[in-house]
Enzyme design. Structure first.
Site, PDB file in Angstrom:
ATOM      1  N   GLU A  65       1.138  -1.248  -0.397  1.00  0.00           N
ATOM      2  CA  GLU A  65       0.327  -0.364   0.104  1.00  0.00           C
ATOM      3  C   GLU A  65       0.418   1.653  -0.009  1.00  0.00           C
ATOM      4  O   GLU A  65       0.653   2.309  -0.675  1.00  0.00           O
ATOM      5  CB  GLU A  65      -0.659   0.462   1.326  1.00  0.00           C
ATOM      6  CG  GLU A  65      -1.797  -0.923   1.501  1.00  0.00           C
ATOM      7  CD  GLU A  65      -1.753  -2.219   1.761  1.00  0.00           C
ATOM      8  OE1 GLU A  65      -0.366  -2.520   2.471  1.00  0.00           O
ATOM      9  OE2 GLU A  65      -2.830  -3.049   1.324  1.00  0.00           O
ATOM     10  N   HIS A  81     -10.085  -4.223  10.419  1.00  0.00           N
ATOM     11  CA  HIS A  81     -11.485  -4.703   8.785  1.00  0.00           C
ATOM     12  C   HIS A  81     -12.345  -4.011   9.350  1.00  0.00           C
ATOM     13  O   HIS A  81     -12.788  -3.963   8.623  1.00  0.00           O
ATOM     14  CB  HIS A  81     -10.938  -5.201   9.117  1.00  0.00           C
ATOM     15  CG  HIS A  81      -9.741  -6.392   7.987  1.00  0.00           C
ATOM     16  ND1 HIS A  81      -8.865  -6.568   8.747  1.00  0.00           N
ATOM     17  CD2 HIS A  81      -9.118  -6.536   6.797  1.00  0.00           C
ATOM     18  CE1 HIS A  81      -7.688  -7.558   8.384  1.00  0.00           C
ATOM     19  NE2 HIS A  81      -8.365  -7.269   6.531  1.00  0.00           N
TER      20      HIS A  81
HETATM   21  C1  LIG Z   1      -1.639  -4.410   5.397  1.00  0.00           C
HETATM   22  C2  LIG Z   1      -2.765  -5.427   4.528  1.00  0.00           C
HETATM   23  N1  LIG Z   1      -3.069  -5.305   3.685  1.00  0.00           N
HETATM   24  C3  LIG Z   1      -4.011  -5.956   2.733  1.00  0.00           C
HETATM   25  C4  LIG Z   1      -4.392  -7.120   3.591  1.00  0.00           C
HETATM   26  C5  LIG Z   1      -5.690  -7.727   2.617  1.00  0.00           C
HETATM   27  N2  LIG Z   1      -5.291  -9.088   3.279  1.00  0.00           N
HETATM   28  C6  LIG Z   1      -5.934  -9.833   4.076  1.00  0.00           C
HETATM   29  S1  LIG Z   1      -4.874 -11.785   3.669  1.00  0.00           S
HETATM   30  C7  LIG Z   1      -3.984 -11.278   1.916  1.00  0.00           C
HETATM   31  C8  LIG Z   1      -2.919 -11.884   1.598  1.00  0.00           C
HETATM   32  C9  LIG Z   1      -2.277 -12.580   2.245  1.00  0.00           C
HETATM   33  O1  LIG Z   1      -1.188 -13.472   1.790  1.00  0.00           O
HETATM   34  P1  LIG Z   1      -0.415 -13.611   2.769  1.00  0.00           P
HETATM   35  O2  LIG Z   1       0.541 -12.807   3.233  1.00  0.00           O
HETATM   36  O3  LIG Z   1       0.472 -14.768   1.635  1.00  0.00           O
HETATM   37  O4  LIG Z   1      -1.041 -14.323   3.657  1.00  0.00           O
HETATM   38  P2  LIG Z   1      -2.247 -16.295   3.197  1.00  0.00           P
HETATM   39  O5  LIG Z   1      -3.243 -15.330   3.092  1.00  0.00           O
HETATM   40  O6  LIG Z   1      -1.825 -16.681   1.763  1.00  0.00           O
HETATM   41  O7  LIG Z   1      -1.662 -16.829   4.491  1.00  0.00           O
HETATM   42  C10 LIG Z   1      -4.463  -9.824   1.877  1.00  0.00           C
HETATM   43  C11 LIG Z   1      -4.507  -8.946   0.165  1.00  0.00           C
HETATM   44  C12 LIG Z   1      -3.973  -6.815   4.445  1.00  0.00           C
HETATM   45  N3  LIG Z   1      -5.435  -7.848   5.927  1.00  0.00           N
HETATM   46  N4  LIG Z   1      -3.447  -5.856   4.738  1.00  0.00           N
END
Ligand SMILES: Cc1ncc(C[n+]2csc(CCOP(=O)(O)OP(=O)(O)O)c2C)c(N)n1
Ligand SMILES: [Mg+2]
Lengths: 432, 323, 324
Positions: free
Chosen positions: C60, C129
Site C-alpha cells: 500500500e 478491518h
Molecule cells: C496491509 C494489508 N493489506 C491488505 C490486506 C488484505 N489481505 C489480507 S490477507 C491478504 C493476503 C495475504 O497473503 P499472505 O501473506 O500470503 O497470507 P495467506 O493469506 O496466504 O496466509 C491480503 C491481501 C491486509 N490484511 N493488510
C-alpha cells in the site's frame, strides 16, 4: 472613602427572586444615622423597611423607585464620609464582596425586572439570544424550558405570544398604529422579510446591480428609487423625513411590513429615518457611507454631480467618488448621464441638493436614530471616501459592526461588491 | 539426523495438527450453517508449518503470526476451548471475544499474537527480539508470515535491522502460493522468496512445509543459532492453501488438480505415515479419537458460553478525568 | 434509469471512464483476475487487459506513492486500497507527497488520481478491518474526500472523481456494496462538494455520509413516529464540504445531529460541529449532538461491536435529546 452596601438579603422571602423598590426615604448625599429608614421595598408578603445599620451618608442609589431588584442585590451604599458633590463614591471592598456582579451593571445591562439572581448569566441558546435581542425581549424575564433551564426558541416564541396577547387585550394594537418601540421586530414572521436597498444622492436603484446577484440565495430584495430619482423623478422631497414618509408609503403599498434595510449615502440616512419613523418592522440595518452622522459632505461633489451634462464634466466627479478610478465599470459616466437624461430629473435633483445639504452641510442628524436601533446593525465605509468622511463612522454606537475598507472610496457596492454582498448577507442572516 | 523431533515430540505435533484440523473443519461446517461471524481464514493442509515451527519454541519464546494463525495458537500451547470461544465472540474466549479469530493472543503462552495487517507481524517479532537482546533473556522471537506479506515494504525494513543487529528472531515463511487470491508469480518476480535472506546476511532454508519433521528440523537449527546470539534466520516452508483464502472467498482461481495433488500430501497423512511404524495403529487411532473428542467438546462448550457485555475502555478515554 | 447495486454502479463508472479515457488505469490488490474482494472491478481485466488493470503485491505504501507520480505524469490512476484500515500505510504518500505539490510547485503539476477504499463496521471483521478513518483523510489539505451513500451517487461521483485534477479519496462502505438503487444511465456525473437533502424536515437536521445516511434515514422514520420531522442531509463530500447546505438546513430547523462512523475525539463529527458553530451559531437552539463511534478499538464479538456502532436508534435518541 469606604462605602457599605445597602442590601436586601434579609428582606427577601426564601422563595423570592426579586423585590420592588417602593420608596427611598432620603436622597443621595443625605446624612444617615443607624436605625434610620433608608428604603421601603415590597416583598412577597408586604412592604419591608430597610434601616441603616451604621452612621454615614447615603452615597449611591442603584435601584430607583419602581424598579425591581434581585434578592441579594445591592440597592445603594452608605459612605463613611460625606460624598463630594458631582463625585461618585467609589465602590469599596465591602460592596464588591457583597455582590458578585456590580449592581450598576445589573441596572444598565438587564431590564429592571429580573427573575435570575444577580451575577448568574441567563442560559439561552444562541438562537434564543438572537431572537430575544431582535424582539427587544430581556432574557432575564424569561424562564427556560430546555435542559438546565436553557432558554430555547420556543420560550421566546411563548413570551412573544404572551406579549402580543397583552397588547391585544389592551386594545393597543391597531394595524396602522405607530408602535411605541420603533424598531421592535415582531420576530414571528421571520424568513419573509425582504432586503430593501436604498441608493444615494444623484444615483438610482440600478447602483445595486452588482451586489444583488451576489447575495445569498433565498434573500429577497427590493431596490427602491429615492424620491426625485430614477422612476420617482416626478416626486422629489425636501427633507429626510419626507423621504422616509414617501419610502414608507411605497413599502406599505407593496405590502412590506417587515424588512432589512440597506442604504447608501443619502439612502443610508433615509434608512435611518425610515427606521425612526416606526411604521416598518426593521429586522437589520446595513449602512454604506451613510449621511446623517456628521455635518460634513463634499459640497462640490454634490453640486458637480447635479450640474454635469457631459461625460467630460461628470467624469472627474465620478473619480472623486471612488478610491481607485479603475473600479468604475467602463462607460459608467455615459450610462449615468443617459440615466439622468432619461429620467429628466436634473432639476429635481438640484432642488433636493439645495434643501438637503444647505450651504454644503448635511441638514439632518440621524445619529440618534442609529443609537435607537435594537437590531443587527452594520456600518461599511471606504477609508478613501472623499464625499462623506469615513471619520463619521466614529459616531457609531457600540452595538454597530463597523467595517472600514482599505482602498475603497464612497461606493463600496461598486468598488467592492463581493465584500459588500457578503456583509449584507451576514447582517441579514444574523437577524434571522 | 540433527534436530529431528523425538517420537514423542512428533506424536505431540501430530496431535496438535489433528486439533487444528478438527477446528478448521468444525468452523467450515458452522460457517455453512451461517453460525460464524465475519471472514475466517482456515489453515487446513498447512498445519505442519504453524504447529511444527512453534513446537521448537520454549515457553518464554514469543511468536507473532498472521490472520491465518490457528495452527500457531494451538502449536504454541493454547488450549482449543479459548480459541474456539474467541472465534465465536464469547466472554470465555482467549481475549473475551474482543479479538475474534484473526487477532488472538495469549501473552502467557507467548502468543502475541494474530495480526490482520499483512506484514505487520514481521517488525512485531523483530521488536520482541530487540527487547530480548537488550534484556539478555536468551529467548527467541518467531514470526510466521505469508508469501504475500513477504512483498511488503516493512518486511524489508524489519529484516534489514534483524540482520544488522543480529537479533534473536526466526522468520518462518508460510509459502502457500497465494496472497489473497493473487498467485505467487503475480506478486513476486522470484519463486523462492528466501533468496532475499542473503541481502540481510541471514541463513535460509527451503523445506517441504507439509512435512512436520522437515519444518521442525530446519526451524530448530535457526532457533538454536538465534538463541546463541548468532542472529536471525529464515525458513521458507512450501505449502498450499487448499480451502480458499477465507470463508468469504468466492473461489474460481485455484486449479482443482493442484488442490487434489496437495491433498495427497496432506501433512496429517505425511506425519501419520512416519509415525505408524514407531507407535502402531492403535496408538494413533487413540490419539485421533481423543483429539476429535476434545475439539467437539470445545465447540459444544464454547457455543453455549455467554456473550460478553460491552463497556467503554477507560484506557482510551481522551479526557483527563472520567467523562 | 437502471436498478443497480452500489458495487455495480462503481463498476459501471470505472468501465465508462476507462472506455472514454485511455489514460485511466486501475490497480490494487486482487482487483484484476478476481475482480476485487468486493467485486467492484469485476470484468475490467478481461475488457481492458493486464496493462491497464493490474493486480499488485501487498504494498500500500509504495502503491499510493506511485499513484501520486503516475498521476503527475499523464495518467489517471484509480488505486484500490482494500480496507480503510490500511489507509495509515498510505498516509505518507497522501500527507507528505500528494497534498503538497500542487501548491509548493506553484501549480506546475496536477495529480488526478483516485484512491478508492472501503471502511466501516458491522460485519464482524474485527479491530483491523472495520474502521472509518474519514477524519484522518479529510484532515489533509489539497485532497478531496467523498463518501456517497447511494448507487447513483457512487457512480456519478466516481466518474467526477476520476475526471478531477486533484487527488480524491473515495470512501465506500462494506455494507453498502449490496444495496440497490436507481442509477441514471449514461454519462452522468455528480459534482464533488455538493450535499443532497434526502428528506425534508422542519424540526431537526441530521447530517451524515455513507452508511450513516442509511441509518439517519431509518432514524427519520423512527422520529416521525415520535412526532419529530427530521431533515436528512447526505453531505456526500467530506472535503470540500457544502457548508451552505448545512447552514440552510440549520436555519430552518435550528437543531443539528451530526453522525459519523469514525472515532469521536478529533473526529469528522467534531469538525462538523465546529463548522456549524462557525457558520450558524446564531441559528442554534441547542448544542450540536454528535453520534459517533466511542473512542476505542472495534471489538469482534457481535454484542460488543453492535453496542459501539452508531445506529438509527442512537441517532434518534440524540435527536430527541437535542430537541429537549
Ligand atoms: C496491509 C494489508 N493489506 C491488505 C490486506 C488484505 N489481505 C489480507 S490477507 C491478504 C493476503 C495475504 O497473503 P499472505 O501473506 O500470503 O497470507 P495467506 O493469506 O496466504 O496466509 C491480503 C491481501 C491486509 N490484511 N493488510
Ligand atoms: Mg500466502
Amino acid at each position: 472613602m469606604a462605602t457599605h452596601p445597602i442590601s436586601i438579603d434579609s428582606a427577601g422571602g426564601e422563595y423570592m427572586e426579586t423585590v420592588l423598590v417602593i420608596a427611598w426615604a432620603m436622597k443621595s448625599g443625605d446624612p444617615v444615622k443607624t436605625g434610620d429608614l433608608l428604603v421601603t421595598v415590597e416583598t412577597a408578603k408586604a412592604a419591608t423597611e430597610i434601616e441603616a445599620d451604621r452612621d454615614g451618608w447615603l452615597a449611591e442609589i442603584f435601584f430607583a423607585e419602581g424598579q425591581e431588584a434581585p434578592v441579594g442585590a445591592v440597592l445603594g451604599t452608605i459612605a463613611d464620609a460625606k460624598p463630594m458633590a458631582g463625585q461618585p463614591a467609589s465602590v469599596g471592598p465591602a460592596t464588591a464582596a457583597a455582590a458578585a456582579a456590580n449592581p450598576r451593571e445589573l441596572v444598565a445591562d438587564e431590564a429592571s425586572s429580573s427573575i435570575r439572581p444577580p451575577g448568574s448569566r441567563a442560559v439561552a441558546s444562541p438562537l434564543a439570544r438572537r431572537l430575544a435581542a431582535s424582539a427587544g425581549l430581556d432574557l432575564a424575564t424569561i424562564s427556560g424550558s430546555g435542559p438546565h433551564g436553557r432558554i430555547k426558541k420556543r420560550d421566546i416564541d411563548a413570551a412573544l405570544a404572551a406579549r402580543t396577547n397583552e397588547h391585544d387585550d389592551a386594545g393597543q394594537r391597531t394595524p396602522t398604529a405607530v408602535q411605541t418601540s420603533p424598531v421592535a421586530a415582531p420576530a414571528l414572521a421571520r424568513q419573509t422579510a425582504p432586503v430593501v436597498l436604498i441608493h444615494g444622492f444623484g444615483s438610482d436603484r440600478s447602483v445595486w446591480r452588482q451586489v444583488v446577484p451576489l447575495l445569498q440565495s433565498g434573500i429577497d430584495t427590493i431596490s427602491l428609487d429615492l424620491p426625485g430619482h430614477g422612476t420617482e423623478s416626478a416626486r422629489p422631497a425636501s427633507s429626510i423625513e419626507e423621504i422616509a414618509f414617501l419610502l414608507s408609503d411605497r413599502l406599505e403599498e407593496m405590502g412590506v411590513g417587515n424588512a432589512h434595510l440597506v442604504g447608501h449615502s443619502l439612502g443610508g440616512a433615509a434608512a435611518l429615518a425610515l427606521a425612526r419613523l416606526g411604521r416598518l418592522a426593521v429586522r437589520s440595518v446595513t449602512l454604506l457611507a451613510p449621511g446623517g452622522l456628521g455635518p460634513e459632505i463634499n459640497a462640490s461633489f454634490i453640486a458637480g454631480l447635479a450640474r454635469a451634462t457631459t461625460v467630460q464634466a461628470l467624469q472627474p466627479w465620478l473619480t472623486v467618488m471612488v478610491g481607485d478610478p479603475a473600479a468604475l465599470p467602463s462607460g459608467y459616466a455615459q450610462a449615468a448621464l443617459r440615466q439622468m437624461e432619461k429620467a429628466g430629473n436634473r432639476d429635481a435633483i438640484a432642488a433636493m441638493a439645495e434643501s438637503l445639504f444647505p450651504d454644503g452641510t448635511q441638514g439632518f442628524d440621524l445619529a440618534g436614530a442609529l443609537g435607537e436601533l435594537a437590531v443587527p446593525t452594520r456600518l461599511i465605509w471606504g477609508r478613501l471616501d472623499r464625499v462623506i468622511p469615513a471619520a463619521h463612522a466614529a459616531r457609531a454606537p457600540g452595538f454597530t459592526a463597523v467595517h472600514l475598507l482599505d482602498g475603497v472610496g464612497h461606493v463600496p457596492q461598486i468598488e467592492a461588491p463581493v465584500l459588500t454582498a457578503r456583509l449584507i448577507t451576514e447582517t441579514v442572516r444574523s437577524a434571522g | 539426523m540433527k534436530n529431528t523431533p523425538s517420537v514423542e515430540q512428533h506424536l505431540e505435533i501430530y496431535r496438535r495438527m489433528l486439533l487444528v484440523r478438527h477446528l478448521e473443519e468444525g468452523l467450515g461446517t458452522l460457517h455453512k450453517e451461517g453460525r460464524t461471524r465475519g471472514p475466517i481464514h482456515r489453515c487446513d493442509g498447512q498445519e505442519a508449518v504453524g504447529v511444527a515451527a512453534t513446537a521448537v519454541l520454549e515457553a518464554g519464546d514469543k511468536v507473532a503470526t498472521t490472520h491465518r494463525g490457528h495452527a500457531v495458537y494451538i502449536g504454541k500451547g493454547m488450549a482449543v476451548h479459548p480459541v474456539v470461544a474467541e472465534i465465536f465472540g464469547r466472554a470465555t474466549g482467549a481475549c473475551g471475544g474482543r479479538a475474534g479469530h484473526m487477532l488472538v493472543a495469549d501473552a502467557e503462552k507467548g502468543v502475541i499474537g494474530g495480526n490482520a495487517i499483512v506484514g505487520a507481524g514481521i517488525p512485531a517479532a523483530t521488536g520482541m527480539a530487540l527487547s530480548m537482546q537488550i534484556l539478555g533473556t536468551g529467548n527467541v522471537a518467531m514470526c510466521i508470515f505469508g508469501d504475500g506479506a513477504a512483498q511488503t515494504g516493512i518486511c524489508h525494513e524489519a529484516m534489514n535491522m534483524a540482520g544488522l543487529w543480529k537479533l534473536p528472531v526466526v522468520f518462518v515463511l508460510e509459502h502457500n502460493q497465494f496472497g489473497l487470491t493473487v498467485p505467487s508469480e503475480v506478486q513476486s518476480p522470484v519463486e523462492d522468496l528466501s533468496i532475499r535472506a542473503a541481502g540481510y546476511a541471514m541463513p535460509a532454508e527451503i523445506v517441504d512445509g507439509n512435512d512436520a519433521v522437515a519444518v521442525y528440523r530446519a526451524v530448530s537449527a535457526m532457533v538454536e543459532r538465534a538463541r546463541r546470539g548468532e542472529g536471525p534466520g529464515m525458513v521458507e516452508c512450501k505449502t498450499y492453501r487448499i480451502e480458499g483464502f477465507s470463508t468469504s472467498d468466492m473461489g474460481g482461481y485455484q486449479k482443482p488438480e493442484d488442490i487434489a495433488a496437495w491433498k495427497e500430501r496432506d501433512p496429517l497423512l505425511v506425519s501419520r505415515k512416519a509415525l505408524l511404524g514407531d507407535v502402531g495403529e492403535a496408538k494413533l487411532a487413540e490419539i485421533e479419537a481423543a483429539a476429535k473428542a476434545e475439539v467437539a467438546e470445545a465447540f459444544e462448550t464454547a457455543l453455549s458460553d455467554p456473550m460478553p457485555e460491552f463497556s467503554l475502555d477507560e484506557a482510551c478515554n481522551p479526557y483527563s478525568e472520567a467523562h | 434509469m437502471a436498478m443497480m447495486r452500489y458495487a455495480e454502479a462503481l463498476n459501471a463508472a470505472l468501465r465508462e471512464e476507462m472506455q472514454a479515457d485511455p489514460s485511466v488505469f486501475v490497480f490494487g490488490e486482487d482487483i484484476g483476475r478476481y475482480g476485487g474482494v468486493f467485486k467492484v472491478t469485476k470484468g475490467l481485466m478481461e475488457e481492458f487487459g493486464e496493462t491497464r488493470v493490474r493486480d499488485t503485491p501487498i504494498s500500500e505504501q509504495a502503491l499510493t506513492a506511485m499513484a501520486v507520480t503516475a498521476a503527475m505524469t499523464g495518467t489517471r490512476p484509480v488505486l484500490e486500497i482494500m480496507y480503510a484500515d490500511f489507509v495509515p500505510l498510505t498516509l505518507d504518500a497522501l500527507v507528505n507527497q500528494a497534498s503538497i505539490y500542487n501548491y509548493i510547485w506553484n501549480g506546475q503539476v496536477k495529480m488526478p488520481f483516485v484512491l478508492r477504499t472501503q471502511g466501516g463496521g458491522g460485519a464482524g471483521a474485527g479491530a483491523q478491518h472495520s474502521k472509518s478513518l474519514d477524519s484522518m483523510l479529510a484532515h489533509i489539505p489539497g485532497i478531496k474526500v467523498v463518501a456517497p451513500s447511494t448507487p447513483a451517487d457512487a457512480k456519478g461521483m466516481l466518474k467526477a472523481a476520476i475526471r478531477d485534477d486533484q487527488p480524491v479519496v473515495f470512501l465506500e462502505h462494506k455494507l453498502l456494496y449490496n444495496t440497490r438503487g436507481e442509477v441514471p444511465e449514461g454519462d452522468v456525473t455528480v459534482p464533488l462538494g455538493k450535499a443532497a437533502t434526502l428528506r425534508e424536515g422542519s424540526d431537526i437536521s441530521i447530517f451524515a455520509t455513507s452508511k450513516m445516511v442509511v441509518e439517519a434515514l431509518k432514524a427519520a422514520d423512527l422520529l416521525a413516529a415520535d412526532g419529530v420531522s427530521a431533515e436528512i442531509v447526505d453531505l456526500r463530500s467530506l472535503r470540500p464540504l457544502d457548508v451552505n447546505a448545512i447552514v440552510a438546513s440549520i436555519a430552518k430547523t435550528h437543531h443539528a445531529v451530526v453522525v459519523n462512523e469514525g472515532w469521536r475525539f478529533c473526529g469528522y463529527a467534531a469538525e462538523l460541529s465546529a463548522t456549524i458553530m462557525d457558520h450558524a451559531f446564531d441559528e442554534l437552539d441547542a448544542p450540536v449532538a454528535r453520534v459517533t463511534l466511542p473512542d476505542m478499538p472495534i471489538p469482534y464479538s457481535e454484542p460488543l461491536e453492535t453496542a459501539m456502532l452508531p445506529s438509527a436508534e442512537k441517532i434518534r435518541t440524540a435527536a430527541l435529546k437535542t430537541l429537549k
